[in-house]
Design an enzyme around this catalytic site. Structure first.
Site, PDB file in Angstrom:
ATOM      1  N   HIS A  90      -5.819   9.139   4.141  1.00 50.35           N
ATOM      2  CA  HIS A  90      -5.504   8.205   2.688  1.00 50.35           C
ATOM      3  C   HIS A  90      -6.062   8.370   2.234  1.00 50.35           C
ATOM      4  O   HIS A  90      -7.510   8.797   2.435  1.00 50.35           O
ATOM      5  CB  HIS A  90      -4.737   7.211   3.590  1.00 50.35           C
ATOM      6  CG  HIS A  90      -4.672   5.923   2.867  1.00 50.35           C
ATOM      7  ND1 HIS A  90      -5.171   4.973   1.945  1.00 50.35           N
ATOM      8  CD2 HIS A  90      -2.847   5.610   2.838  1.00 50.35           C
ATOM      9  CE1 HIS A  90      -4.564   4.332   1.465  1.00 50.35           C
ATOM     10  NE2 HIS A  90      -3.272   4.492   1.719  1.00 50.35           N
TER      11      HIS A  90
ATOM     12  N   ASP B 111     -11.178   6.147   9.928  1.00 47.01           N
ATOM     13  CA  ASP B 111      -9.669   5.317   9.649  1.00 47.01           C
ATOM     14  C   ASP B 111      -9.555   4.885  10.072  1.00 47.01           C
ATOM     15  O   ASP B 111      -8.101   5.613  10.826  1.00 47.01           O
ATOM     16  CB  ASP B 111      -9.156   5.774   8.181  1.00 47.01           C
ATOM     17  CG  ASP B 111      -8.093   5.614   7.537  1.00 47.01           C
ATOM     18  OD1 ASP B 111      -7.947   4.084   7.996  1.00 47.01           O
ATOM     19  OD2 ASP B 111      -8.165   5.564   6.795  1.00 47.01           O
TER      20      ASP B 111
ATOM     21  N   GLN C  35      -3.468   3.155  10.474  1.00 50.26           N
ATOM     22  CA  GLN C  35      -2.482   3.029  11.676  1.00 50.26           C
ATOM     23  C   GLN C  35      -3.369   3.221  13.130  1.00 50.26           C
ATOM     24  O   GLN C  35      -1.765   2.393  13.597  1.00 50.26           O
ATOM     25  CB  GLN C  35      -2.179   4.322  10.896  1.00 50.26           C
ATOM     26  CG  GLN C  35      -1.593   4.948   9.182  1.00 50.26           C
ATOM     27  CD  GLN C  35      -0.308   3.760   9.251  1.00 50.26           C
ATOM     28  OE1 GLN C  35       0.419   3.445   9.060  1.00 50.26           O
ATOM     29  NE2 GLN C  35      -0.459   3.612   7.734  1.00 50.26           N
TER      30      GLN C  35
ATOM     31  N   LYS D 231      -1.355  -4.927   8.136  1.00 48.95           N
ATOM     32  CA  LYS D 231      -0.670  -3.403   9.275  1.00 48.95           C
ATOM     33  C   LYS D 231      -0.962  -4.361  10.664  1.00 48.95           C
ATOM     34  O   LYS D 231       0.227  -3.182  11.308  1.00 48.95           O
ATOM     35  CB  LYS D 231      -1.056  -1.941   9.064  1.00 48.95           C
ATOM     36  CG  LYS D 231      -1.069  -1.653   7.922  1.00 48.95           C
ATOM     37  CD  LYS D 231      -1.678   0.374   7.736  1.00 48.95           C
ATOM     38  CE  LYS D 231      -1.663   0.470   6.508  1.00 48.95           C
ATOM     39  NZ  LYS D 231      -0.890   0.388   5.165  1.00 48.95           N
TER      40      LYS D 231
ATOM     41  N   CYS E 244       0.081   7.881  -1.057  1.00 43.54           N
ATOM     42  CA  CYS E 244      -1.324   8.103  -0.930  1.00 43.54           C
ATOM     43  C   CYS E 244      -1.944   8.436  -0.009  1.00 43.54           C
ATOM     44  O   CYS E 244      -2.977   8.984   0.135  1.00 43.54           O
ATOM     45  CB  CYS E 244      -2.225   6.073  -0.441  1.00 43.54           C
ATOM     46  SG  CYS E 244      -1.485   5.256  -2.095  1.00 43.54           S
TER      47      CYS E 244
HETATM   48  N1  PLP Z   1      -5.849   4.700   5.581  1.00 35.05           N
HETATM   49  C1  PLP Z   1      -4.539   4.776   5.632  1.00 35.05           C
HETATM   50  C2  PLP Z   1      -4.353   5.780   7.315  1.00 35.05           C
HETATM   51  C3  PLP Z   1      -3.492   4.040   5.257  1.00 35.05           C
HETATM   52  O1  PLP Z   1      -2.079   4.027   6.356  1.00 35.05           O
HETATM   53  C4  PLP Z   1      -3.502   3.093   4.399  1.00 35.05           C
HETATM   54  C5  PLP Z   1      -2.517   2.357   3.926  1.00 35.05           C
HETATM   55  O2  PLP Z   1      -1.383   2.744   3.567  1.00 35.05           O
HETATM   56  C6  PLP Z   1      -5.372   2.449   4.509  1.00 35.05           C
HETATM   57  C7  PLP Z   1      -6.469   3.947   4.303  1.00 35.05           C
HETATM   58  C8  PLP Z   1      -5.329   1.580   2.981  1.00 35.05           C
HETATM   59  O3  PLP Z   1      -5.440   0.418   4.037  1.00 35.05           O
HETATM   60  P1  PLP Z   1      -5.167  -0.719   2.917  1.00 35.05           P
HETATM   61  O4  PLP Z   1      -4.917  -0.410   1.599  1.00 35.05           O
HETATM   62  O5  PLP Z   1      -4.728  -1.479   3.606  1.00 35.05           O
HETATM   63  O6  PLP Z   1      -6.675  -1.023   2.216  1.00 35.05           O
END
Ligand code: PLP
Length: 422
Positions: A137, A214, A217, A240, A379
């Protein structure tokens, strides 16, 4: 309406997962959208909130609110206790050894920026290398790009294979003499691919390379234990995890904490401020400047207790059933192209429809049937490029998703095909 945790599924190991009962914990799921009962298949973007979270947030504002760590009065102490109690809840949820290894954040984006500024910028220099997977992401790309621009570090990309799987050995084979960090997702937000981060960490530890995972998910869909994984950093995002937006946490292994600069400057992260110098607080407070998301974090604590009351193993089993059912039903649609089919995957499905134009059109048509899916690049533009598309439609499931939701999606996609591709 108060919803007592003890009235929920308690002995989660032996009980049947009563999804219809659990859905009643989420008030929004009983609403209609465009004249149809809502089918919410956008949990990967943000999850809906159970009543216990809504109640915890409401109670925090109506009965328990004051600033934290500052006052000596009753409410300030109460709010501080409620807020700090969440650290232990997150520590247990992630299987971390110590409370001070849990830093409160506003989400994964802030967490990874924190690691980039506070740790990587301190220990890296020009020519050092960060390994990233193409599954990442943007939140796990852009903070590293800052270091490419500002410090002259190199980003080295690891491709997944043709089914979207990221084999640990492929990551480890890419490690070179200047590699200083591996930054990798635990589950792709586009393909649902589950990455064996434990194997990556074991291999990386042998080579002396820290690993950032990360977990945005993965931590929503399966039990996570950072000790077993063996990572140095693990980021999760509260919205999430069925909690409030602008809440989240970063696990940092003790040794890495010792190597970190402070992140943002201001109240709470200092020990003493003098005209000629400043000393800093101890972790975790050293990394938590300013008035934090007090109520958001209290809401996240309630969300994690709710998840624990259901049991992450139990949730994972339910979602595996939904995943298998959805894969079977989606395979019936010959004109639908599903992206990725890694053997280990979560219930997240990205697809396009032959001849149906832009995925935005698909999501607009299914929305008319009350079905929420997301369309776009999610993203993850390097992954889109790897897949040879600019966008996909994505249906992402959660602990409240039913087989009926999947049937409704399939019907709506058939309509889409008829309207857009005929
Ligand atoms: N990493 C992953 C795999 C995600 O799916 C997301 C959000 O869609 C993020 C990072 C970013 O999370 P946040 O916008 O809550 O900081």
């Amino acid at each position: 309406m108060a919803n007592d945790l003890s009235s929920m599924v308690n002995d989660n190991r032996d009980m049947v997962y009563d999804v219809e009962r659990i859905r009643k914990d989420f008030p929004i799921l009983s609403r209609e959208v465009n004249g149809h009962p809502l089918v919410y298949l956008d949990t990967g973007a943000s999850a809906q909130k159970p009543q216990v979270v809504i109640d915890a947030v409401s109670r925090a504002y109506s009965e328990e609110y004051a600033n934290v760590h500052r006052g000596l009065h009753f409410l300030s102490n109460l709010a501080t206790d409620k807020y700090e109690n969440v650290r232990g809840i997150i520590r247990d949820f992630l299987g971390a050894p110590n409370d001070h290894e849990i830093l409160f954040t506003t989400g994964t984006t802030e967490a990874i920026n924190l690691v980039s500024y506070a740790w990587a910028a301190r220990v890296m220099s020009a020519g050092d290398e960060i390994l990233l997977s193409v599954l990442e992401h943007h939140a796990n790309i852009v903070p590293w790009n800052f270091l490419r621009e500002r410090l002259g570090v190199t980003l080295k990309w690891i491709e997944p294979d043709s089914c979207g799987e990221l084999r640990p050995q492929r990551v480890l084979d890419a490690v070179g003499p200047r590699t200083r960090l591996i930054a990798v997702t635990h589950m792709s937000n586009v393909l649902g691919t589950q990455v064996d981060v434990g194997a990556i960490c074991t291999g990386a530890a042998g080579l002396g390379i820290p690993v950032l995972v990360d977990g945005s998910q993965a931590a929503v869909h399966m039990p996570v234990n950072v000790r077993e994984i063996g990572c140095d950093f693990y980021a999760v995002t509260g919205h999430k995890l069925y909690g409030p937006s602008a809440s989240g946490a970063l696990y940092v292994r003790e040794e890495r904490l010792d190597e970190m600069w402070p992140f943002k400057g201001g109240g709470d992260m200092i020990r003493e401020v003098r005209r000629d110098g400043i000393t800093y607080n101890v972790p975790p407070h050293k990394f938590e400047a300013g008035t934090p998301g007090i109520v958001q974090m209290i809401g996240l604590g309630a969300a994690l207790e709710y998840l624990q009351s259901l049991g992450m193993e139990t949730i994972a089993r339910h979602e595996a059933d939904i995943r298998d059912y959805a894969l079977e039903r989606l395979a019936e649609l010959a004109w639908l192209k599903l992206q990725g089919n890694a053997p280990d995957r979560g219930a997240i499905f990205s697809f396009t429809i032959d001849g149906a134009g832009h995925p935005h059109d698909i999501s607009t048509v299914v929305d008319q049937k009350g079905i929420a899916v997301r369309a776009g690049h999610h993203c993850a533009q390097p992954l889109m490029e790897h897949l040879g598309v600019t966008a996909t439609c994505r249906a992402s499931c959660g602990l409240y998703t039913t087989r009926d939701d999947i049937d409704r999606l399939i019907e709506a996609l058939e309509l889409c095909h008829e309207l857009l591709a005929a």
